[in-house]
Design an enzyme around this catalytic site. Structure first.
Site, mmCIF file in Angstrom:
data_model
loop_
_atom_site.group_PDB
_atom_site.id
_atom_site.type_symbol
_atom_site.label_atom_id
_atom_site.label_comp_id
_atom_site.label_asym_id
_atom_site.label_seq_id
_atom_site.Cartn_x
_atom_site.Cartn_y
_atom_site.Cartn_z
ATOM 1 N N ASP A 165 58.540 20.999 24.813
ATOM 2 C CA ASP A 165 58.827 21.930 25.000
ATOM 3 C C ASP A 165 59.645 23.157 23.925
ATOM 4 O O ASP A 165 58.556 23.886 23.349
ATOM 5 C CB ASP A 165 60.094 22.215 25.815
ATOM 6 C CG ASP A 165 60.230 23.415 26.265
ATOM 7 O OD1 ASP A 165 60.039 23.747 27.275
ATOM 8 O OD2 ASP A 165 61.629 23.894 26.287
ATOM 9 N N CYS A 211 42.483 27.217 43.198
ATOM 10 C CA CYS A 211 43.620 27.751 43.809
ATOM 11 C C CYS A 211 42.169 28.702 44.675
ATOM 12 O O CYS A 211 43.763 29.077 46.201
ATOM 13 C CB CYS A 211 44.299 29.053 43.155
ATOM 14 S SG CYS A 211 45.070 28.783 41.702
ATOM 15 N N CYS A 231 43.558 31.960 47.531
ATOM 16 C CA CYS A 231 45.432 31.544 48.140
ATOM 17 C C CYS A 231 45.621 32.468 47.141
ATOM 18 O O CYS A 231 45.785 32.782 45.630
ATOM 19 C CB CYS A 231 45.290 30.226 47.742
ATOM 20 S SG CYS A 231 47.724 29.880 47.918
ATOM 21 N N CYS A 236 51.611 32.671 45.827
ATOM 22 C CA CYS A 236 52.935 32.406 44.414
ATOM 23 C C CYS A 236 52.919 34.046 44.260
ATOM 24 O O CYS A 236 53.659 34.403 43.943
ATOM 25 C CB CYS A 236 52.182 32.074 43.331
ATOM 26 S SG CYS A 236 50.846 31.652 42.876
ATOM 27 N N CYS A 244 60.749 38.043 35.283
ATOM 28 C CA CYS A 244 60.842 37.324 35.505
ATOM 29 C C CYS A 244 62.067 36.896 34.917
ATOM 30 O O CYS A 244 62.666 36.580 34.639
ATOM 31 C CB CYS A 244 59.593 36.087 35.254
ATOM 32 S SG CYS A 244 60.391 34.602 35.549
ATOM 33 N N CYS A 256 64.301 29.942 38.414
ATOM 34 C CA CYS A 256 63.578 30.887 39.650
ATOM 35 C C CYS A 256 62.744 29.594 39.573
ATOM 36 O O CYS A 256 62.032 29.115 39.224
ATOM 37 C CB CYS A 256 63.301 31.661 39.524
ATOM 38 S SG CYS A 256 62.380 32.626 40.852
ATOM 39 N N CYS A 283 57.963 30.928 42.355
ATOM 40 C CA CYS A 283 57.009 30.590 42.692
ATOM 41 C C CYS A 283 55.669 29.497 42.383
ATOM 42 O O CYS A 283 54.599 29.096 43.005
ATOM 43 C CB CYS A 283 56.049 31.585 41.524
ATOM 44 S SG CYS A 283 56.013 31.124 39.628
ATOM 45 N N CYS A 343 53.736 26.883 46.864
ATOM 46 C CA CYS A 343 52.834 26.637 46.460
ATOM 47 C C CYS A 343 52.316 25.349 47.812
ATOM 48 O O CYS A 343 53.220 24.678 47.458
ATOM 49 C CB CYS A 343 52.764 26.032 44.635
ATOM 50 S SG CYS A 343 50.579 25.576 44.552
#
Ligand code: B12
Ligand code: SF4
Ligand code: SF4
Length: 357
Positions: free
Chosen positions: A129, A188, A191, A194, A214, A241, A244, A248
Site C-alpha cells: 500500500d 462488467c 452493468c 457501482c 469520494c 466508504c 461502490c 457490485c
C-alpha cells in the site's frame, strides 16, 4: 546470469503463500506492456489535480511508473491478495480489522523468505500500500483478476473485498504474460451499479474516480473544508466508504466462507471491541483517540479529522437529538479547530435548530 523466477518456483511459493494467509499469488514482469496504459492513466490523474491533498501521489509518481528506482535492477513483481469481510456501517469494512499493512507485510515476509531460499541471487522488497507501486494494475497483469468500473480489482471467487500486497524482486519472471487483450472493465458488461450507487457521484466515467468527491478520500485523507453538498451525502460514514463495492454483483453471490478462505482473513484489532458511538467519537480526547485507532488502518486519521467526521455524521442523522449528541455538538462549536467548528455548526443548523422549533 540473472536470477530467474519460473512457473515451478511460483507454484512452490503459492503453496507457501496459502499456508500463511495469502489467498492468491501471481507474478508479472515489469516490462509487461500492460503497464503502459496504467502509466498514462496515472499521468492523466495527476495532471488533472485529482490527487487533491494526497501529496504522496505526485511526489512518488516517478517511482510508481518505474519501481526499479526503489530496487535497482528490479524485474518482476509478485502480487498477493488478502480477502476480508465486515459489516455495513460508519467504518468501512477494511478498517474494521487489525491494520492490514502490518498483517499483509508479515505474511509476505514468509513468501520472501521462501523466495530467497529458492533463488539466493535475487534481491527483494516487500511493498504493501504505502510503497509506490501500481498495485491494482500489477494484480491484473499478474492474472489475479480484472478492474471493475468502480476502479477496484475484482478477483474471481473472492470479489473486490481484497487487499493487495507485492514483493518487488530482481528475479526475472519467465512465465507467460497475462493477456491484456480485454479492454478495462470489460467483465462488467453493461452493468453500472457501482457508478449509480456512489452517494457523491464521484466517477467521471467508468473506472475513473475523482477522489476529491469520494467519501473515502474526504473522510480519511482530506483535512481542508468539505462542502455541504458533499457532506450531505455521507450518511453515517466516518472512515472510508464501501458503497461502490456493496452494489457490485461480484461481491454478492458467494458465501462468506467462500470469499474469505479459512486462515486468510484479517484478525480483529487488538484490545476491547470498538463501539461506534458518534457522540463519543465527536468528543474524543487524546487517549481515547489513540486507543480507538491503535492497531487499525484508522490511525491515518488524526483526532481532529475523526471528530469532524463524527460531527458531519451527527448532522446527517435523523430523529430526536439525544442529550449526548446535543452536548457533543455544543462542545464542537467551541473547538479550537476551524473544521471541527464548521462541522458542529452544520450539525447545529440541521439537528438543534430544527429540534427546537
Ligand atoms: C490513493 C489511494 C486511494 C485514494 C484514491 C483512489 C483512486 N481510485 O485513485 C482514495 C483515498 C480515494 C482511495 C479509496 C479507496 N481505496 Co485506496 N488506494 C490508494 C493507493 C495508495 C494508490 C492508488 C493510486 O495510485 N491511485 C491513482 C489511480 C490513477 O490509480 P489506480 O487506482 O491504481 O488505478 C489504476 C487503473 O485504473 C489502471 N488502469 C487504467 N486503465 C487501465 C487499462 C489497463 C489495460 C490496465 C491494465 C490498467 C489500467 O491505471 C491506474 C493507475 O495508473 C492504493 C495502493 C497502491 N499503492 O496502489 C490504494 C488501494 C487502491 N486502495 C484500496 C482500497 C481497499 C480502497 C477503498 C475500497 C477503501 C474504502 N473502503 O474506503 C476505497 C475505494 C475507492 C475506489 N472506488 O477506488 C486497495 C484496493 C483493493 C482493490 N480490490 O482494488 C489498494 C490497492 C490498497 C491495497 N494495498 O490493498 N484509495
Ligand atoms: S468509495 Fe464511496 S464515495 Fe468513493 S467512489 Fe466508491 S461509492 Fe463513491
Ligand atoms: S457494480 Fe457492475 S459495473 Fe461496477 S464493478 Fe461491479 S460489475 Fe462492474
Amino acid at each position: 546470469v540473472n536470477a530467474v523466477l519460473d512457473p515451478a518456483s511460483l507454484q512452490a511459493l503459492e503453496g507457501v503463500a496459502q499456508e500463511h494467509g495469502l489467498a492468491r499469488l501471481g507474478a508479472v514482469a515489469l516490462d509487461h506492456p500492460g503497464f503502459s496504459p496504467a502509466r498514462v492513466a496515472l499521468d492523466e490523474f495527476l495532471a488533472r489535480g485529482l490527487a487533491g491533498e494526497m501529496a504522496f501521489l505526485p511526489r512518488s509518481a516517478a517511482i510508481r511508473r518505474e519501481p526499479a528506482r526503489m530496487l535497482p535492477e528490479a524485474r518482476s513483481i509478485l502480487v498477493a491478495l488478502v480477502p476480508y469481510d465486515g459489516e455495513p456501517g460508519p467504518i468501512a469494512r477494511y478498517a474494521q480489522h487489525a491494520d492490514y499493512h502490518t498483517i499483509v507485510h508479515r505474511r509476505l515476509l514468509r513468501v520472501e523468505r521462501a523466495l530467497l531460499d529458492r533463488i539466493p541471487d535475487a534481491r527483494t522488497l516487500v511493498c504493501v500500500d504505502t510503497k509506490p507501486i501500481l498495485e491494482r494494475t500489477a494484480a491484473v497483469l499478474a492474472g489475479l483478476g480484472f478492474l471493475g468500473k468502480n476502479g477496484c480489482l475484482i478477483a474471481p471467487g473472492l470479489g473486490s473485498y481484497v487487499l493487495i500486497g507485492c514483493i518487488l524482486t530482481t528475479a526475472q519472471w519467465t512465465g507467460a504474460n497475462a493477456s491484456t487483450s480485454n479492454p478495462p472493465w470489460d467483465a462488467c458488461g453493461s452493468c453500472r451499479a457501482c457508478l449509480d450507487a456512489c452517494p457523491t457521484q464521484a466517477f467521471d466515467s467508468p473506472g475513473r474516480l475523482d477522489p476529491r468527491r469520494c467519501i473515502s478520500y474526504l473522510t480519511i485523507e482530506h483535512r481542508g473544508s468539505i462542502e455541504d453538498i458533499l457532506a450531505d451525502r455521507f450518511g453515517d460514514r466516518i472512515a472510508g466508504c464501501d458503497a461502490c463495492q456493496e452494489a457490485c454483483p461480484y461481491n454478492r453471490s458467494s458465501a462468506r466462507t467462500e470469499r474469505v478462505p479459512a486462515g486468510s482473513g484479517l484478525p480483529a484489532p487488538p484490545g476491547p471491541r470498538r463501539d461506534v458511538d458518534l457522540a463519543r467519537l465527536a468528543t474524543l480526547g487524546n487517549n481515547q483517540h489513540r486507543s480507538f485507532v491503535r492497531g487499525t488502518p484508522l490511525d491515518r486519521i488524526p483526532r481532529r479529522a475523526f471528530r469532524r467526521n463524527a460531527l458531519l455524521a451527527l448532522g446527517n442523522a435523523a430523529g430526536p437529538v439525544g442529550a449526548d449528541e446535543r452536548a457533543a455538538i455544543e462542545r464542537g462549536l467551541l473547538d479550537g479547530d476551524a473544521q471541527v467548528r464548521a462541522a458542529a455548526e452544520r450539525a447545529r443548523r440541521r439537528r438543534l435548530d430544527r429540534g427546537s422549533d
